[in-house]
Design an enzyme around this catalytic site. Structure first.
Site, PDB file in Angstrom:
ATOM      1  N   THR B  14       0.860  -1.342   0.070  1.00  0.00           N
ATOM      2  CA  THR B  14       0.012  -0.018   0.067  1.00  0.00           C
ATOM      3  C   THR B  14       0.816   1.017   0.064  1.00  0.00           C
ATOM      4  OG1 THR B  14      -1.609  -1.095   1.323  1.00  0.00           O
ATOM      5  CG2 THR B  14      -1.988   1.052   1.195  1.00  0.00           C
ATOM      6  N   ARG B  46       8.882  -8.710  -4.517  1.00  0.00           N
ATOM      7  CA  ARG B  46       9.264 -10.157  -4.737  1.00  0.00           C
ATOM      8  C   ARG B  46       8.712 -10.863  -6.215  1.00  0.00           C
ATOM      9  NH1 ARG B  46       7.001 -12.220   1.013  1.00  0.00           N
ATOM     10  NH2 ARG B  46       6.158 -10.275   0.632  1.00  0.00           N
ATOM     11  N   GLU B 188      -5.338  -5.390  11.732  1.00  0.00           N
ATOM     12  CA  GLU B 188      -4.792  -6.341  10.852  1.00  0.00           C
ATOM     13  C   GLU B 188      -5.524  -7.666  11.385  1.00  0.00           C
ATOM     14  OE1 GLU B 188      -2.072  -6.255   8.964  1.00  0.00           O
ATOM     15  OE2 GLU B 188      -1.941  -3.991   9.275  1.00  0.00           O
ATOM     16  N   LYS B 203       5.652   4.107  18.683  1.00  0.00           N
ATOM     17  CA  LYS B 203       5.770   5.631  18.312  1.00  0.00           C
ATOM     18  C   LYS B 203       5.942   6.532  19.401  1.00  0.00           C
ATOM     19  CE  LYS B 203       2.001   4.636  14.738  1.00  0.00           C
ATOM     20  NZ  LYS B 203       0.604   4.310  14.734  1.00  0.00           N
TER      21      LYS B 203
END
Lengths: 451, 451
Positions: B14, B46, B188, B203
């Site tokens: 992305t 890849r 996810e 972060k």
């Protein structure tokens, strides 16, 4: 170049004193971040001050300081557009970098000043000129450097925002709040620059240049203040889910949009959605909302004035210069087409020869939504007449609010429209005002969904 | 060095695709701002892609790209902490500047990576690693460079903020919203990093370093996720004028404060005042509130994730490097003690040898307010018992809310406290839980007035 950086501060008012205090307070942080000793060698002040460190030379001759061999960076915080300009040009001519908080000077004479700086291989930094301590110049010139900026909308005059906030929160009329703002020291004795939007227009001219890569064009900013805003309109706006803020807008209109291609530069009271973050920036705070591609909307908010905020921005510029001064003497080896003074961020964000002559649109070419307040005799056909006129002009109505009469026989009708070219709205309002049932001038305030 | 800047993009997911799209869309803006042609010469992928410009070399051997003579800047967007680290070290060794969005890698191995970059006179830029498109790294390293940063509080995980927003707005339970976030692609398949606060902790470690000038210490971040937040607590908080947000805090505690001197690094759900701007940053947006001296509070808000926002930050870093690359070959003449690669802003904001070893405080040393939910049999003396225990521990109560029983014989008591050292609160809670009238574990959530 020695390891210490020598500053001159021209002007020891609130901001100048704030800079001295910042350096005293944060000496260790400044050194740890820059690796340099940052010292004030000279200050420009009309009368001798006995509260200044005796190691600092005081001088009432600002032109001499701006040429002094004992100074690397000249900080101009005297304000105004005459002496301030002279000392800045003098500093540039003598190879000094300049840091200034002077939005009026830059908005009106920036093109000339920046060109002279380029010629002389020095940088004129101006973070403090817009939105006080918010690092909006850095954000737009560098943080968003990969984006195409579509538009920005900013609360860029703290006094105006304080007045609008108090009117809404406490239901106090304009004149009343203005007096308080003056008593609190937010507004000047002559509040014209604040309440007529001139101060905001200065800042907007700077923001628009670095957003779109156009020369500074303060004289083309459409400028409307807040003196005409009534509590009545503040309250109607709230009832319809909007809040009135005094905003500066810079908008890129591409040819595929309705209307003419060009840039809109405008400062005016605006209805924006109540739940927008920008609508909830209150009091003397400033905030700038930037819409850019591909990033989308980002918002920057903080104190727009005051000694601490302005000193923070002034010294951020100094730190920037300190961090690049090491390369100052090596620029003759540069083979880039950038300006050669080691500070490779162009003054107006774009390479000088890449500034575009995109036309600035006239007010009647600008496209915005509108809030209309129409006073009419309460006769059955009046709403039909008004909506027909708007419809004939191609103006789409987004909401209507008809309140009970507050004078005998008179009712205000509130109409919110979708965006329309101003010239169309002018014609429609002219027709509405000619209706026999209409008793007063139509009140109009621009509206933006910030979408 | 030629006038064109050659980029390699490692990883075409992305973000990598977003970078390619940004360069295509904004080619003209990039050129006008930098004066250079910015071209992608190689991409690491890849499998061969047929939607990529044939002028761009595709290569599955990332280590070869990172050493290629045909590349000036390596953009690492493959993620992970193994191969990503190898290719970054390889690029550095070969004198390439690096741009990365990899917060996990930098939070865990940044000290080593930045030191290696210093040694090799290159820069590793990481604007995209924190808060997506918001230029918060630039703001804190440069825009606030003259300030002493006192504390910061950030919504720095978009998924977590989306979940908290939906729970409050729509009264939906945690598990339900999490499923939707996964369906929408925000979270996810394994949402641990988001909902347990690990992503936010990565972060925060970066933000804290550049705020205070301390080495990266991810392993010392106190980390609490949002999996335990119930609708009941969300609603009680709202009733008391607060909103629960999942925040990362970095706080400087000087010795004059209560408790021990040091730095608090913590990520946890937090009650903050409903009317704070930070409380009104909704959905997947990120925002960071920084309190510094003398500037005061500034807020930075925008999209924290997504292709456009991340590409914007990656390319802002590229623009930064492009604007200084002209001075890259001239650094042997520098007499400053700064790093020598032309990019004079230190990786962690402070000069490497000026990083301080300020201790990171343990959880039980941290000072915050608390929201407590205590379930008790509805016996007359229970409130007196609880308040006496708190009072004996020196804990000041700010508000109490006692709701009607929702089970027979049981009432929740909600207590808000003023800031207190956690060790004191631990002792008090232990005592409260031993009371015979108390039926359940005490629920506690931290509270901050952001003042």
């Amino acid at each position: 170049m020695s390891n210490s950086i020598k500053l001159a501060i021209l002007g020891l008012g609130t901001v100048g004193t704030g800079v001295i205090n910042l350096i005293n307070d944060n000496l260790n942080e400044l050194k740890r971040r820059s690796g340099r000793d940052i010292i004030i060698t000279e200050v420009g002040t009309r009368r001798q001050r006995d509260d200044i460190d005796t190691n600092i030379m005081q001088n009432s001759d600002l032109m001499a300081i701006a040429a002094s061999d004992n100074v690397d960076i000249v900080i101009e915080v005297i304000g105004g557009t005459t002496l301030a300009k002279d000392v800045i040009m003098q500093a540039i001519k003598n190879g000094k970098h300049v840091v200034t908080a002077n939005k009026a000077l830059l908005a009106e004479h920036g093109n000339e000043i920046f060109a002279f700086a380029e010629e002389n291989n020095v940088h004129v930094a101006y973070e403090a000129a817009v939105a006080g301590g918010i690092p909006i110049i850095k954000v737009m010139r560098e943080g968003l450097a990969a984006n195409k900026i579509e538009w920005l909308a900013g609360i860029i005059n703290g006094t105006g925002n304080f007045i609008m906030t108090e009117m809404r929160d406490k239901g106090r009329p304009f004149a009343d709040v203005l007096s308080e703002a003056q008593a609190l020291g937010y507004a000047e004795a002559d509040p014209t620059f604040d309440v007529e939007g001139i101060d905001a227009a200065h800042k907007l001219a700077l923001l628009a240049s670095i957003a779109f890569g156009i020369p500074l064009q303060f004289d083309k900013v459409y400028c409307e203040g807040i003196t005409g805003i009534t509590l009545q309109d503040v309250n109607y706006a709230e009832e319809l889910g909007y809040r009135i803020k005094h905003l500066g807008f810079a908008v890129r209109r591409d040819s595929e949009n309705d209307g003419d291609a060009g840039v809109e530069l405008r400062v005016h009271p605006t209805l924006i959605p109540q739940d927008a973050l920008l609508a909830n920036v209150n009091g003397v705070k400033n905030a700038v909302l930037v819409n850019s591609h591909p990033l989308g909307q980002t918002l920057y908010c903080g104190d727009g004035a005051g000694a601490g905020a302005t000193a923070s921005a002034v010294m951020a510029d100094v730190m920037d210069l300190v961090r690049v001064l090491g390369s100052k003497d090596r620029d003759d080896q540069s083979n880039s087409n950038q300006s050669n003074h080691g500070h490779h961020v162009p003054h107006l964000a774009f390479i000088p020869d890449q500034l575009s002559d995109t036309p600035i649109l006239r007010a009647d070419q600008m496209v915005t939504g509108y809030y209309l307040r129409v006073h009419a005799y309460d006769s059955p056909g009046v709403l039909a007449d008004i909506t027909r006129i708007l419809s004939d002009a191609g103006i789409n109505i987004d909401a209507i609010l008809q309140k009970p009469a507050h004078k005998v026989g008179q009712v205000p009708v509130i109409i919110l429209t979708l965006p329309v070219v101003e010239s169309q709205m002018n014609l429609a309002i002219e027709k509405i005002e000619k209706l026999e049932t209409i008793t007063d001038k139509v009140v109009r305030i621009r509206l933006d969904e910030l979408a």
